[in-house]
Design an enzyme around this catalytic site. Structure first.
Site, PDB file in Angstrom:
ATOM      1  N   LYS A   1       0.840  -1.203   0.000  1.00  0.00           N
ATOM      2  CA  LYS A   1       0.000   0.000   0.000  1.00  0.00           C
ATOM      3  C   LYS A   1       0.878   1.258   0.000  1.00  0.00           C
ATOM      4  CE  LYS A   1      -3.771  -2.469   2.274  1.00  0.00           C
ATOM      5  NZ  LYS A   1      -4.553  -2.748   3.485  1.00  0.00           N
TER       6      LYS A   1
ATOM      7  N   GLN B   1      -4.222  -1.781   9.799  1.00  0.00           N
ATOM      8  CA  GLN B   1      -4.244  -3.093   9.154  1.00  0.00           C
ATOM      9  C   GLN B   1      -4.791  -4.152  10.111  1.00  0.00           C
ATOM     10  OE1 GLN B   1      -3.562  -3.486   5.933  1.00  0.00           O
ATOM     11  NE2 GLN B   1      -3.832  -5.700   5.893  1.00  0.00           N
TER      12      GLN B   1
ATOM     13  N   ASP C   1     -10.567   2.975   4.477  1.00  0.00           N
ATOM     14  CA  ASP C   1     -10.863   1.544   4.350  1.00  0.00           C
ATOM     15  C   ASP C   1     -12.369   1.307   4.206  1.00  0.00           C
ATOM     16  OD1 ASP C   1      -8.948  -0.458   4.207  1.00  0.00           O
ATOM     17  OD2 ASP C   1      -8.442  -0.333   6.338  1.00  0.00           O
TER      18      ASP C   1
HETATM   19  N1  GUN Z   1      -6.849  -6.979   6.357  1.00  0.00           N
HETATM   20  C1  GUN Z   1      -7.228  -7.638   5.243  1.00  0.00           C
HETATM   21  N2  GUN Z   1      -7.742  -6.796   4.321  1.00  0.00           N
HETATM   22  C2  GUN Z   1      -7.682  -5.569   4.874  1.00  0.00           C
HETATM   23  C3  GUN Z   1      -8.060  -4.275   4.387  1.00  0.00           C
HETATM   24  O1  GUN Z   1      -8.572  -4.100   3.279  1.00  0.00           O
HETATM   25  N3  GUN Z   1      -7.810  -3.250   5.241  1.00  0.00           N
HETATM   26  C4  GUN Z   1      -7.269  -3.425   6.474  1.00  0.00           C
HETATM   27  N4  GUN Z   1      -7.094  -2.354   7.251  1.00  0.00           N
HETATM   28  N5  GUN Z   1      -6.921  -4.608   6.939  1.00  0.00           N
HETATM   29  C5  GUN Z   1      -7.117  -5.677   6.136  1.00  0.00           C
END
Ligand code: GUN
Length: 296
Positions: free
Chosen positions: A58, A102, A125
């Site tokens: 990311k 995350q 998110d």
């Molecule tokens: N864990 C798995 N997918 C995601 C996501 O799209 N965002 C976040 N913050 N954690 C994740």
């Protein structure tokens, strides 16, 4: 007569490249108007290998489109109160447009409390109840990144969705549940008749075989086999798993929730793993961050 593979790929890498080129132009516009580019922060708690890989992807994607990014690494032992305190300061930071925490978090931290603590206008998110509620009502807000990426992929390849039977396997808050809502909305892509299947669903193959569009987010390697798929179906595989493979230099290979080799020849379209949904998820996060930087 042998079966001829006629399927086409829902190529998330190519689709992402096209969308990210536009995002990069948007970043330049934001910089000229606000004196700084869009800024995303990603919070990583602990040392989970997969989470570290995702967060680093990311951050790298931000750099590639000209965003500023900040990786906030916090120890596994951080208390919930300390984490909530960090979130409060990021909510108040005017130089930060959006941030993500995350998941999963260590078991001593309540993910629901953390999700609720993130200001809805910085929740790129799209996990905050306000943004989920906006999505359900069809109001403007931040869509969760993975379902939004899948919708974008279907749009990019002009997949027909109206009136189709869409079966979603998996009811997670992050993917399955919002996906089912987006596919049933009265717009394109959408207007599907949706079945949301999950761990308590009886006779799953009898349901998946009816799917014109099958979206698989169950988190089990190569779970969907050819006998579960209708000929001509569109299959979107959300899973990503490392499988030991001694023939590979790395010692592993990546697979999804779908047994690609046997399922693909039955499909009209299929999203591969890797290179399908994964890049689109990150692209959606970038789109949400650009939207936040433009004022929501
Ligand atoms: N864990 C798995 N997918 C995601 C996501 O799209 N965002 C976040 N913050 N954690 C994740």
């Amino acid at each position: 007569m042998s079966e001829v593979a006629t399927y086409q790929l829902l190529d998330g890498k190519r689709c992402s490249e096209a969308v990210r080129a536009d995002i990069a132009k948007g970043a330049v516009e934001v910089k000229s108007k606000r004196g700084r580019p869009p800024h995303l922060a990603a919070v990583l708690v602990g040392n989970d290998g997969a989470s570290k890989t995702y967060v680093e992807s990311k951050v790298k994607a931000c750099e590639e489109v000209g965003f500023r990014s900040t990786l906030v690494r916090l120890p596994e032992t951080i208390t919930e109160e300390e984490l909530l305190h960090r979130i409060a300061s990021m909510n108040a930071d005017p130089d930060l447009d959006g941030f993500i925490v995350q998941l999963p978090l260590p078991s001593h931290i309540d993910e629901e409390r953390v999700t609720l603590a993130i200001a809805a206008h910085k929740d790129v998110d799209g996990f905050h109840p306000e943004n989920i509620g906006r999505m359900v009502l069809g109001l403007d807000g931040y869509l969760p990144a993975t379902p939004a990426g899948i919708v974008e992929l279907l749009r990019h390849y002009r997949i027909e969705t109206a009136g189709k039977h869409c079966v979603v396997i998996g009811r997670s808050h992050i993917v399955g549940t919002p996906m089912s809502i987006l596919m049933s909305r009265n717009r394109y892509p959408g207007n599907c008749t949706v079945t949301l299947a999950h761990s308590r669903t009886q006779d799953l193959p009898a349901i998946t075989i009816q799917a014109d569009i099958l979206i698989v987010a169950i988190g089990k390697p190569e779970f969907v086999t050819a006998d579960m798929v209708k000929p001509g179906a569109v299959v979107v595989d959300v899973g990503i798993h490392r499988i030991t493979d001694t023939a590979k230099k790395s010692g592993y290979r990546l697979v999804g929730d779908v047994r690609f080799d046997e399922v693909a020849p039955k499909c009209s379209w299929i999203a591969p793993v890797p290179g399908g949904v994964g890049p689109m998820t990150i692209t959606s996060l970038l789109l949400n961050t650009l939207k936040a930087a433009k004022g929501g």
